[in-house]
Scaffold this active site. Sequence first.
Site, short mmCIF file in Angstrom:
data_model
loop_
_atom_site.label_atom_id
_atom_site.label_comp_id
_atom_site.label_asym_id
_atom_site.label_seq_id
_atom_site.Cartn_x
_atom_site.Cartn_y
_atom_site.Cartn_z
N ASN A 114 11.06 7.88 54.06
CA ASN A 114 10.84 8.52 52.80
C ASN A 114 9.54 9.38 52.87
OD1 ASN A 114 10.12 8.52 49.99
ND2 ASN A 114 8.49 7.09 50.13
N HIS A 116 5.95 10.40 51.35
CA HIS A 116 4.98 9.77 50.36
C HIS A 116 3.58 10.83 50.35
CE1 HIS A 116 2.67 7.13 47.67
NE2 HIS A 116 1.80 7.15 48.65
N SER A 143 2.87 11.93 54.19
CA SER A 143 3.20 10.83 55.43
C SER A 143 4.73 10.87 55.16
CB SER A 143 2.70 9.37 55.39
OG SER A 143 1.25 9.48 55.38
N ASP A 152 5.61 1.74 50.26
CA ASP A 152 5.29 2.65 51.09
C ASP A 152 4.56 2.33 52.41
OD1 ASP A 152 6.09 4.59 49.29
OD2 ASP A 152 4.00 4.15 48.16
C1 GRF Z 1 6.58 14.41 46.28
O1 GRF Z 1 5.26 14.85 46.03
C2 GRF Z 1 6.85 13.38 47.39
O2 GRF Z 1 5.81 13.10 47.83
C3 GRF Z 1 7.01 12.42 46.21
O3 GRF Z 1 7.64 12.75 45.25
C4 GRF Z 1 7.34 13.92 45.06
C5 GRF Z 1 8.46 14.61 45.01
O4 GRF Z 1 8.71 16.06 44.58
N1 GRF Z 1 7.58 10.91 46.84
P1 GRF Z 1 10.01 16.88 44.84
O5 GRF Z 1 11.03 16.24 43.63
O6 GRF Z 1 10.38 16.67 46.13
O7 GRF Z 1 9.84 18.21 44.54
#
Ligand code: GRF
Length: 198
Positions: A114, A116, A143, A152
């Site tokens: 993932n 984050h 991260s 997370d």
């Molecule tokens: C990103 O900031 C990611 O880190 C978080 O959700 C957001 C998703 O943005 N988990 P996108 O849909 O990839 O534009």
Amino acid sequence: MTDSPARLRVGILISGQGSNMEALVRRSLEPDCPYDVALVISNRPKAAGLAAAEALGVAARIIDHSDFGQDREGHERTIDAALRAAGCQVIALAGYMRILTPFLVEGWSGRMINIHPSLLPNYPGLDTHRRAMEAGDAEAGCSVHLVTTGLDAGTVLGQARVAILPDDTVASLAGRVLAAEHQLYPQCLADFVRTALT
Ligand code: GRF
């Protein structure tokens, strides 16, 4: 004729705009990339990322969580079956806004990652940029981590740091962090996959 090296098949789960998914797919189009994106799944029918995936030539599917009522595991079983049918070996979560049950997390243990938007272990959960600014931090960032049952909380595979500027707003900081995410995530996924392939 030389055989091209095997590429690992990745499934990506999204809920929204899918800009990280797009960055992962764009990297997969490069000849030296060790992975292919086999399938993109959204739990939200209106996710803008669905059209973006199809425009990039990647199969995209809606598996709407609202069709499953309270049955979170039933939703995940359908996702799991679709990923396996597409031959996926790794899952990349990219803005997937559902808390996962142990069914998916344990079924893909060590094979699900993932991204984050914070420098973990700081600020797991939501509203990360506001929290970093309110704490007076000099830096924010993002991260990539293994997904475990903790929020997370899995092993961090890579981070990118972004300075917090005096005139930043939450939106301006979020934009710079998102740009850093688009660099970090493809690099971490490629490294992760290379390790998995050796
Ligand atoms: C990103 O900031 C990611 O880190 C978080 O959700 C957001 C998703 O943005 N988990 P996108 O849909 O990839 O534009």
